[in-house]
Write an enzyme that holds these catalytic residues in place. Sequence first.
Site, PDB file in Angstrom:
ATOM      1  N   SER A 160       0.902  -1.256   0.022  1.00 13.60           N
ATOM      2  CA  SER A 160      -0.072   0.167  -0.169  1.00 13.60           C
ATOM      3  C   SER A 160       0.948   1.171  -0.127  1.00 13.60           C
ATOM      4  O   SER A 160       2.073   1.061   0.234  1.00 13.60           O
ATOM      5  CB  SER A 160      -0.659   0.091   1.232  1.00 13.60           C
ATOM      6  N   ASP A 161       0.231   2.450  -0.161  1.00 18.36           N
ATOM      7  CA  ASP A 161       1.082   3.547  -0.073  1.00 18.36           C
ATOM      8  C   ASP A 161       1.089   3.830   1.485  1.00 18.36           C
ATOM      9  O   ASP A 161       0.212   3.131   2.259  1.00 18.36           O
ATOM     10  CB  ASP A 161       0.766   4.729  -1.040  1.00 18.36           C
ATOM     11  N   TRP A 162       1.755   4.803   1.966  1.00 18.20           N
ATOM     12  CA  TRP A 162       1.724   5.127   3.361  1.00 18.20           C
ATOM     13  C   TRP A 162       0.506   5.387   3.796  1.00 18.20           C
ATOM     14  O   TRP A 162      -0.333   6.414   3.612  1.00 18.20           O
ATOM     15  CB  TRP A 162       2.657   6.437   3.361  1.00 18.20           C
ATOM     16  N   GLY A 163       0.046   4.469   4.870  1.00 19.51           N
ATOM     17  CA  GLY A 163      -1.136   4.514   5.421  1.00 19.51           C
ATOM     18  C   GLY A 163      -2.373   4.550   4.651  1.00 19.51           C
ATOM     19  O   GLY A 163      -3.540   4.876   5.061  1.00 19.51           O
TER      20      GLY A 163
END
Length: 748
Positions: free
Chosen positions: A288-291
């Site tokens: 995933s991307d950050w968060g």
Amino acid sequence: MIKINWKVIGMLTLAGCLVTGNKALAQQDSIDLKVESLLGKMTLAEKIGQLNQYNGDWEATGPVTKDVGNKINEIKQGRVGAVLNIMGTTHIRTFQDAAMQSRLKIPLLFGQDVIHGYRITFPIPLGEASSWDMKAIEQSARIAATEASASGINWTFAPMVDIARDPRWGRVMEGAGEDPYLGSLIATARVKGFQGNGLGSIDAVMACAKHFAAYGAAIGGRDYNSVDMGLHTLWEIYLPPFKAALDAGVATFMNSFNDLNGIPATGNNYLQRDILKGKWGFKGFVVSDWGSIGEMINHGYVKDNYEAAEVALKAGSDMDMESRSYINNLSKLVADNKVPVSLIDDAAKRILRKKFEMGLFDDPYRFINAKREKTALNTPENIEAARDIARKSIVLLKNEHQLLPLSKDLKTIAVIGPLANAKKELKGFWSLEIDKNENNVSLLEGMQKQAGQTKLIYAQGCNITDNSRVGFADAIAAAQKADVIVMAVGEAPDMTGEAKSKSNIRLPDIQEQLIKEMKATGKPVVVLLMAGRPMIFNWTADNVPAILYTWWLGSQGGNAMADVLYGNYNPSGKLPITFPRSEGQIPIYYNHYNTGRPAQGDNDLYYKSAYIDLPNSPRYAFGYGLSYTTFEYQDDPFYSKIAMKDNQTLAISFVLKNTGKYAGEEVVQLYIRDLVSQPLRPVKELKDFRKILLQPGESRRVTFNINKNMLSFYNDKQELITQPGDFQVMIGSASNDIRLQRTFELVN
Ligand code: NOJ
């Protein structure tokens, strides 16, 4: 304590498969067997641990998660599969030591945003894209990987392959610009560079194609914004570089923050399951991307992290970067029968497979070698390579009266501007702060080394953005003593990058005022623009005789710019993105449709794209860039046939001649237009190009071969098709400077 002998398992499988004769398959089978065997020994909690990625402690490149607990303890418990943002072998070792204390001793992956260099900083990717030189781009990624892998890193979050048609978007700097064909070649080059001789080589890092998908089309160029896009544009423009990265063997994908037509990319089945893992058959893993898994709550797509974890995993997101949705919720989701263990197994297997392929189970410390770290970084050959790609990335936008290259006989040059003696600013956004400045060469320093008898007088003149004119007097005094003024203006590194979208992309007013003052001295002015994005600088473009667009060139920027100024390198860069005249023209790109009322000229009001207050054309077109020499495109016996059958190729050739005084490289561009098609095709599409070096007076025949692939496109069912009919071939020096054109027919 469980002991697993990976080597024995591997050897047994390998021996079995070698009998059947296919070594690559044998290795893959052997890895699959090891993965299955390991998975069989893992508890559900340990499997979920592999799907969890934490930020380390170097720097956060996203919002910091609260109440993080003790990460080292979590690693020891097998609750973490990868970390990011930890650098240096000493430091990384402490984390791998913790992983080696976990029950199954599964090594960690160490990820980092190695975007344009590690210790040595290369030009920003958009700058490198201006070189149109795939070998140089691959080499830049190769060197970055060599350095990063010697420092313990085994995974880079690059290349970013997002197409960007909007220079307001701060992340335009990280990609290859607006064109899917050029973007695809660059994606391939960068994946090959990062992954070198393949995962398992000691100097290879896993590459990561990001951000899947369409992040570059954020509405209004506002970072993290929604994307609203028809499937035709998605498939034709935004997906091709991802497919190219996949075909080049990219190990991982990162999904994106944006929603696409109302569905967050992170929870998007169509993107990740149907296209990526389905139709395209991707075997690596998706981070995933950050968060971004947790951010689906803010999107309003799920109500809490529990739902977020369910949606993301089902949609094909294998690893959770920093949202903690997986680690905190997947066990319960399994217990509640919401998520089948088979999905967790699949994600864990994808991640474990990469760890095996990288040789981490044979030696978890193989990238953690302090001796190698000391010798592999910052080598003189690599610094020289950084200088070379930097000068190839410079674009000559204007050169009236052949003001450039500068004569060695000049008595005095005034070197003026807020970036004239800048060092770390030249590295731009997404550069790692480990360089300690020792490699960084400013423009002034670069010029000093090559100035010979010429005296250089430096004055900063002003800062990048504040409005003080205090330094103007010194700059004017310096200019008055000079024969030529060389100015370095542009953006600070925090003006373009992630979360750095801007509504106003003009050269800051104070810098334009300084240029006006310099011009008022009556001395010839050369302006170098250093920036991460296309800027708007109309007054300068209209009034200054010589302009170089240098982007942010990295550590060796000063030497590279001096090479170009003094003619030791003849500029050959071409713009990979359209430069608008005003923000109001955005989005403006070369490969648009013709529409029912195509523009007939620059001021034709009843025709499309006419604003009553602007010409239709951009300031600088895609593919544009000058040289110190001139090239003639000679229309010789031009093409092999006028009708081409499906399975044939059509050779198109002409003679290119260097008609000027300098040796130089021309990027010859081939565009195609499908004249009648359903659905519509753009007015031009780049389909091939060559970068050709010619000595003064030298001619060379250039041949392009057109094949069916170059004429194909997606229909409304997203199937790749070709339609018989007439095509126009255009060959030229820029998308708006076509020198030769012909039509041919594709027949069934
Ligand atoms: C967020 C960015 O969007 C992504 O590109 C980057 O790799 C991660 N942060 C990690 O720094």
